[in-house]
Design an enzyme around this catalytic site. Structure first.
Site, PDB file in Angstrom:
ATOM      1  N   CYS A  90      -2.760   4.663   0.812  1.00 33.20           N
ATOM      2  CA  CYS A  90      -2.787   5.577   1.971  1.00 33.20           C
ATOM      3  C   CYS A  90      -1.980   6.812   1.601  1.00 33.20           C
ATOM      4  O   CYS A  90      -1.770   7.084   0.411  1.00 33.20           O
ATOM      5  CB  CYS A  90      -2.294   4.895   3.237  1.00 33.20           C
ATOM      6  N   ASN A 126       2.341   5.373   2.030  1.00 37.06           N
ATOM      7  CA  ASN A 126       2.646   4.006   1.561  1.00 37.06           C
ATOM      8  C   ASN A 126       3.768   3.362   2.381  1.00 37.06           C
ATOM      9  O   ASN A 126       4.553   2.567   1.864  1.00 37.06           O
ATOM     10  CB  ASN A 126       2.967   3.971   0.058  1.00 37.06           C
ATOM     11  N   CYS A 170       2.953   2.900   6.169  1.00 40.72           N
ATOM     12  CA  CYS A 170       2.329   2.366   7.395  1.00 40.72           C
ATOM     13  C   CYS A 170       1.099   1.503   7.102  1.00 40.72           C
ATOM     14  O   CYS A 170       1.131   0.291   7.292  1.00 40.72           O
ATOM     15  CB  CYS A 170       1.936   3.498   8.347  1.00 40.72           C
ATOM     16  N   ARG A 171       0.004   2.138   6.644  1.00 34.61           N
ATOM     17  CA  ARG A 171      -1.267   1.417   6.532  1.00 34.61           C
ATOM     18  C   ARG A 171      -1.388   0.570   5.275  1.00 34.61           C
ATOM     19  O   ARG A 171      -1.730  -0.623   5.354  1.00 34.61           O
ATOM     20  CB  ARG A 171      -2.442   2.418   6.597  1.00 34.61           C
ATOM     21  N   SER A 172      -1.145   1.163   4.094  1.00 35.55           N
ATOM     22  CA  SER A 172      -1.403   0.385   2.873  1.00 35.55           C
ATOM     23  C   SER A 172      -0.446  -0.801   2.687  1.00 35.55           C
ATOM     24  O   SER A 172      -0.876  -1.828   2.141  1.00 35.55           O
ATOM     25  CB  SER A 172      -1.449   1.280   1.629  1.00 35.55           C
ATOM     26  N   ASP A 182      -4.279   7.232  10.802  1.00 32.81           N
ATOM     27  CA  ASP A 182      -2.863   7.220  10.454  1.00 32.81           C
ATOM     28  C   ASP A 182      -2.050   7.012  11.728  1.00 32.81           C
ATOM     29  O   ASP A 182      -2.092   7.844  12.634  1.00 32.81           O
ATOM     30  CB  ASP A 182      -2.512   8.559   9.798  1.00 32.81           C
TER      31      ASP A 182
HETATM   32  P1  4NP Z   1       0.702   6.011   5.959  1.00 36.07           P
HETATM   33  O1  4NP Z   1       1.342   6.900   7.125  1.00 36.07           O
HETATM   34  O2  4NP Z   1      -0.094   6.974   5.098  1.00 36.07           O
HETATM   35  O3  4NP Z   1      -0.180   5.048   6.676  1.00 36.07           O
HETATM   36  O4  4NP Z   1       1.852   5.372   5.232  1.00 36.07           O
HETATM   37  C1  4NP Z   1       2.146   8.021   6.864  1.00 36.07           C
HETATM   38  C2  4NP Z   1       3.517   7.857   6.822  1.00 36.07           C
HETATM   39  C3  4NP Z   1       4.320   8.958   6.584  1.00 36.07           C
HETATM   40  C4  4NP Z   1       3.763  10.201   6.396  1.00 36.07           C
HETATM   41  C5  4NP Z   1       2.399  10.355   6.427  1.00 36.07           C
HETATM   42  C6  4NP Z   1       1.590   9.253   6.648  1.00 36.07           C
HETATM   43  N1  4NP Z   1       4.597  11.320   6.199  1.00 36.07           N
HETATM   44  O5  4NP Z   1       4.076  12.447   6.162  1.00 36.07           O
HETATM   45  O6  4NP Z   1       5.816  11.178   6.027  1.00 36.07           O
END
Ligand code: 4NP
Length: 155
Positions: A9, A12, A14-16, A123
């Site tokens: 994702c 790294n 939240c989702r992955s 997201d």
């Molecule tokens: P993820 O979510 O891609 O599912 O881990 C996010 C977590 C943090 C950020 C973006 C997406 N960020 O911009 O910090």
């Protein structure tokens, strides 16, 4: 040699990490290795988001010990299957691939559930309160299909 699956994702956190934990719980760990990475570098070395840890724990999956890392081009060599969470992750990862063989390893994860529809796992980072439950349900559903396919093919 184990069969290696990478979940990708943006952050790294939240989702992955959820995708990694849920899929790993459905595969025999003597045949399969599951890992995750982010296309961005903001959260390298960080634990998963508290909200992802909480929804995983509620469903009996422990992701607390995961640590964020950034996707790297060597992952195309090291992994057999690369599942990305959304269309922007797909573009970012494909952009780094130098061969058709590497490009062919990259799959938009929800296309396993809704073929050719190119649906994103949204997201949840800045989103609504139940976003993490929604993401968990989607990933639980799609990893059932992925686990079944992988087990059929490789064991
Ligand atoms: P993820 O979510 O891609 O599912 O881990 C996010 C977590 C943090 C950020 C973006 C997406 N960020 O911009 O910090």
């Amino acid at each position: 040699m184990p069969v290696k699956v990478l979940m990708v994702c943006l952050g790294n956190i939240c989702r992955s990490p959820l995708a990694e934990g849920i899929l790993a719980s459905k595969l025999p760990n003597n045949i399969f290795v599951v890992d995750s990475a982010g296309t961005g570098s903001w959260h390298v070395g960080h634990s998963p988001d508290k909200r992802s840890i909480a929804v995983a724990t509620k469903n009996g999956i422990n992701i607390q010990n995961q640590k964020g890392r950034q996707f790297q081009t060597s992952d195309f060599e090291n992994f057999d299957y690369i599942y990305v969470m959304d269309n922007s992750n797909y573009r970012d990862v494909i952009h780094l691939a130098k061969t058709e063989e590497h490009k062919n390893k990259v799959h938009l994860i929800l296309n396993e559930l809704f073929p050719d529809e190119n649906v994103d796992v949204p997201d949840p980072y800045f989103g609504v309160a139940n976003g993490f439950d929604n993401v968990y349900q989607m990933l639980d559903e799609v990893t059932d299909i992925i686990a079944k396919k992988l087990i059929q093919k490789h064991s």
